[in-house]
Design an enzyme around this catalytic site. Structure first.
Site, PDB file in Angstrom:
ATOM      1  N   SER A 119      13.485  45.759  24.623  1.00  0.00           N
ATOM      2  CA  SER A 119      13.114  44.341  24.573  1.00  0.00           C
ATOM      3  C   SER A 119      12.253  43.894  25.742  1.00  0.00           C
ATOM      4  O   SER A 119      11.695  42.793  25.714  1.00  0.00           O
ATOM      5  CB  SER A 119      14.378  43.480  24.516  1.00  0.00           C
ATOM      6  OG  SER A 119      15.086  43.728  23.317  1.00  0.00           O
ATOM      7  N   GLU A 169       0.899  77.944  85.058  1.00  0.00           N
ATOM      8  CA  GLU A 169      -0.133  78.689  84.351  1.00  0.00           C
ATOM      9  C   GLU A 169      -1.361  79.017  85.203  1.00  0.00           C
ATOM     10  O   GLU A 169      -1.951  80.079  85.029  1.00  0.00           O
ATOM     11  CB  GLU A 169      -0.585  77.883  83.111  1.00  0.00           C
ATOM     12  CG  GLU A 169       0.472  77.726  82.043  1.00  0.00           C
ATOM     13  CD  GLU A 169       0.794  79.028  81.333  1.00  0.00           C
ATOM     14  OE1 GLU A 169      -0.131  79.819  81.065  1.00  0.00           O
ATOM     15  OE2 GLU A 169       1.990  79.276  81.075  1.00  0.00           O
TER      16      GLU A 169
END
Length: 784
Positions: A462, A64
């Site tokens: 229950s 780059e």
């Protein structure tokens, strides 16, 4: 000069880059720091300059900006070259941008292609070079740059393409990441492996040219194949329902714009080991239930390419009655068909490649495995919830080549599987703190984001009775109180026949029954008579603070049978009150929230469980909502549910400190088990999302309890047993098991029972004793 004088006043302050706030995703972690999930369009993990591998810097600059450390922000030669190319060809070939200029563009400017923007970029680059060091500029660049597949910054890219940190990449992989900025979407190694390979090798050649690597390193790295593939978020613990709960909270608290961009780090109360155990227990439990009710999957087939070419292992060759296949062409087709199917918990997709008498060879997309006949012999056709057809006598009765199936690995064994139609929820809470240890809102979240732990309003059956019994104990009842388990009829004009005739689940009546027996036997009629005596409204006033503040508890006698709908999380929170000695501790999930810099934004306030103490700063005292003596009595009674009642199977865990209660609703539409010791409460629910029967053999003790046991076996490993501590004011007495009165002297069947000291029976039982000559006499009563 004129352009500079015109543009300079409009340039932003380059010093502000020191304070730049990079967009980073929301991340959710377990209590022990393992990643659960991340949310956000941009995956990013910022690095400091010292964390960037030197070899990556060499690769990046080689491709780059090889003069980065020498120039002052612009590359004059590069700009002149780009300008001449533009004039000569009319097209832009090379940009001539330095890394500093790219930082200027990425942080401050648009992607507009114009001379004005380019000149502004040059001026801003010069300004940045004056304000920041080269190291700071490079750090900004590698953290901001887009590198494809939602990856922003080099660390995110390394995780996305290789599933590793940038520091762990080899030379070829490092060069691949360094080559991505030029065309991150079109030429990344997932979208375009060939273009990415060419770009990688260009980076390597530039490194060789600049003498950053040796000839041998270049040859070895450039010869390596492309090993990149897409890696999703590198999660360590599967807890999608937890992640979604956190996401919703962050969005509601900070807004959608900030939630996914500010880098919030949320640490939950989830224990990673327990969460993994919960996932496995729930999924395997549902698969076991599903297999017990038959095979529903309709045959589906993957593409098969006919031909004569056979180049795979000999056992893959077709049998006499099978047409030849071109395996080299067929297997890639099968691989794609499998890859298109999302993973679904512990079950995976495969394709049958060959059927034998002993089983079938299956292709998983990565390897061939053998599914034995024993692993598929269960697959009788599903007829209805209570009936199945005939089991397959041979593998070929069920499977054929090319068929897409699902399978489960269980230890060393493979089992044919299918996505369960039934669903479940599991939530596990530390009753001392309220911290949620594990939460599973369904088999998987892939098909349905409905969280059954927090959103499913179901009748607990229950499993609600312990709270009715607690209210009774708090209002003068004792474990030895006798209640008549006999038929009863209540007038109810809202019903079709104008009356309600409740029954026990087994249709039998036991006559006079002690309260303790009625609870561990789960006798419905006793529960209704208890509630009738204390009144539903008075019971609700007592029960609601346990964790049912937001529950719609109906002040009716049917409350005793658990007909008021609650969520599994509400039920688990209420059981936490039983487990911790009687304190109301609200379940919570989020322990702390940090910003992207690690600064603490929110910290959960711990609770203190004690009577009459003052909480230290930053903490709070949990309110006592149940008397210590009442709590001791109900917990001891619930331990009998495990020792001799409807949850007796839990004794297989080999612990003496477990208590809990099963629950089953009418027509077996819901199955529950909530169980605990002093350290952990876990609630499991099983049912269909659209309520319908689970089958005639489905009860809390047969359907929900096995999932609870599988989880608690792992969750309680290494946790010492801790029995409830008997509080002051609790005494024991020998009683007559039939009448609940004090036992007569020498009574052979007398049993020990706990009482509040003021509630010990004042009378002794009259016991009929055998004389040996066929007659009986009454033993004398003794009063104490």
């Amino acid at each position: 000069m004129g352009a500079y004088l015109y543009l300079a006043p409009t340039l932003p302050d380059a010093q502000a880059l020191r304070e730049v706030d990079l967009q980073t995703p929301l991340r959710v972690y377990t209590a022990d720091g393992k990643l659960i999930s991340e949310f956000g369009e941009k995956r990013r993990t910022p690095l400091t300059y010292s964390q960037i591998p030197p070899r990556f810097i060499d690769a990046l600059l080689a491709s780059e900006d090889d003069a980065f450390f020498e120039h002052y922000g612009i590359d004059v030669k590069g700009l002149l070259r780009a300008s001449l190319e533009l004039i000569r060809t009319g097209r832009k070939k090379s940009g001539g941008s330095t890394i500093t200029m790219q930082v200027a563009k990425n942080y401050y400017l648009s992607s507009e292609k114009s001379f004005g923007r380019k000149f502004t970029e040059i001026l801003l680059a010069l300004k940045i070079e004056q304000a920041l060091t080269k190291e700071e500029i490079l750090e900004l660049y590698v953290n901001k740059i887009y590198l494809g597949k939602r990856a922003y910054g080099i660390e995110a890219a390394a995780q996305v393409y290789y599933g590793k940190s940038i520091q762990e990449l080899n030379l070829a992989q490092t060069a691949m990441i360094a080559g991505l900025p030029q065309a991150p979407s079109a030429a990344n190694p997932v979208n375009s492996p060939q273009r990415a390979l060419e770009r990688r090798n260009y980076v390597l050649s530039r490194m060789l040219e600049l003498k950053k690597i040796t000839e041998a390193e270049y040859r070895q790295a450039s010869a390596e194949p492309v090993t990149a593939r897409y890696h999703g978020a590198n999660t360590e613990v599967s807890a999608p329902y937890v992640a979604e709960m956190v996401r919703q909270y962050i969005v509601a608290t900070y807004g959608e714009d900030k939630a996914y961009t500010q880098g919030f780090r949320v640490f939950t109360s989830i224990d990673s080991t327990r969460q993994l155990s919960a996932n496995l227990a729930l999924q395997r439990g549902l698969l076991d239930y599903d297999r017990a009710h038959g095979y529903r999957q309709k045959p589906a087939f993957a593409p098969m390419i006919k031909g004569t070419q056979v180049s795979r292992e000999e056992w893959l060759q077709p049998g006499k009655d099978e047409a030849p296949l071109d395996w080299d062409a067929t297997l890639p087709q099968w691989h794609d068909a499998i890859a298109a199917t999302e993973p679904d918990g512990v079950i995976a997709t495969a394709i049958v490649s060959r059927v034998t008498d002993k089983g079938a060879w299956i292709y998983t997309g990565e390897q061939f495995l053998f599914l034995p006949y024993e692993g598929l012999s269960w697959a009788a056709p599903f007829l209805n919830i209570n009936a199945m057809g005939k089991r397959p006598a041979h593998t070929s009765d069920l499977l054929s080549r090319g068929q897409k199936i699902m399978f489960e690995r269980r230890g060393e064994h493979l089992l044919l599987a299918q996505k369960p139609a039934v669903e479940s929820a599991l939530v596990s809470v530390d009753p001392q703190t309220g911290g949620i240890q594990a939460l599973v809102g369904g088999f998987t979240q892939a098909d349905n984001q409905f969280n059954r732990v927090t959103q499913a309003q179901r009748q607990p059956g229950s499993a609600f009775k312990p709270f009715v019994y607690s209210a009774a104990l708090a209002n003068g009842f004792t474990p030895a109180t006798i209640i008549n388990d006999a038929p009863v009829v209540y007038e109810d004009a809202s019903l079709e026949d104008g009356s309600w005739r409740p029954e026990n689940y087994n249709g039998k009546f036991n006559g006079p029954t002690r309260l303790r027996q009625a609870l561990y036997r789960s006798q419905n009629l006793v529960s209704i008579r208890i509630l009738s005596q204390i009144t539903p409204r008075k019971a609700i006033e007592y029960i609601r603070p346990f964790g049912f503040q937001n529950a719609n508890l109906q002040a009716e006698l049917s409350l005793a049978l658990g007909t008021s709908a609650v969520t599994p999380l509400q039920l688990a929170g209420a059981y936490g009150t039983l487990a911790n000695g009687g304190f109301a501790v609200e379940p919570w999930l989020i322990d702390r929230i940090e910003d992207s810099n690690g600064s603490e934004l929110v910290q959960h306030s711990p609770v203190i469980l004690c009577d009459g103490c003052t909480a230290p700063e930053g903490s709070k005292v949990a309110p006592r909502v149940m008397d210590a003596r009442t709590n001791f009595l109900i917990v001891d009674m619930l331990q009998d549910v495990v020792k001799r009642g409807t949850a007796v199977k839990a004794k297989e865990l080999g612990r003496t400190d477990l208590a809990g209660k099963t629950g089953t609703t009418n027509d077996q539409k819901d199955a529950w088990f909530s169980g605990f010791n002093r350290n952990l409460v876990t609630t499991v629910w099983v049912g269909f999302d659209t309520p319908s029967t689970l089958g005639k053999a489905a009860f809390g003790g047969t359907t929900a309890l096995p999932i609870w046991m599988a989880y608690m076996k792992e969750a309680l490993k290494g946790v010492p047993e801790q029995e409830p501590v008997m509080p002051e004011g609790i005494v024991t007495a020998m009683i007559d098991p039939t009448t609940g009165l004090l036992a007569a002297p020498g009574q052979p069947d007398a049993i020990n029972e706990f009482f509040r000291e003021e509630d010990v029976p004042k009378e002794s039982a009259t016991v009929r004793l055998e004389t040996g000559n066929g007659t009986t006499v009454s033993a004398p009563e003794m009063l104490f």
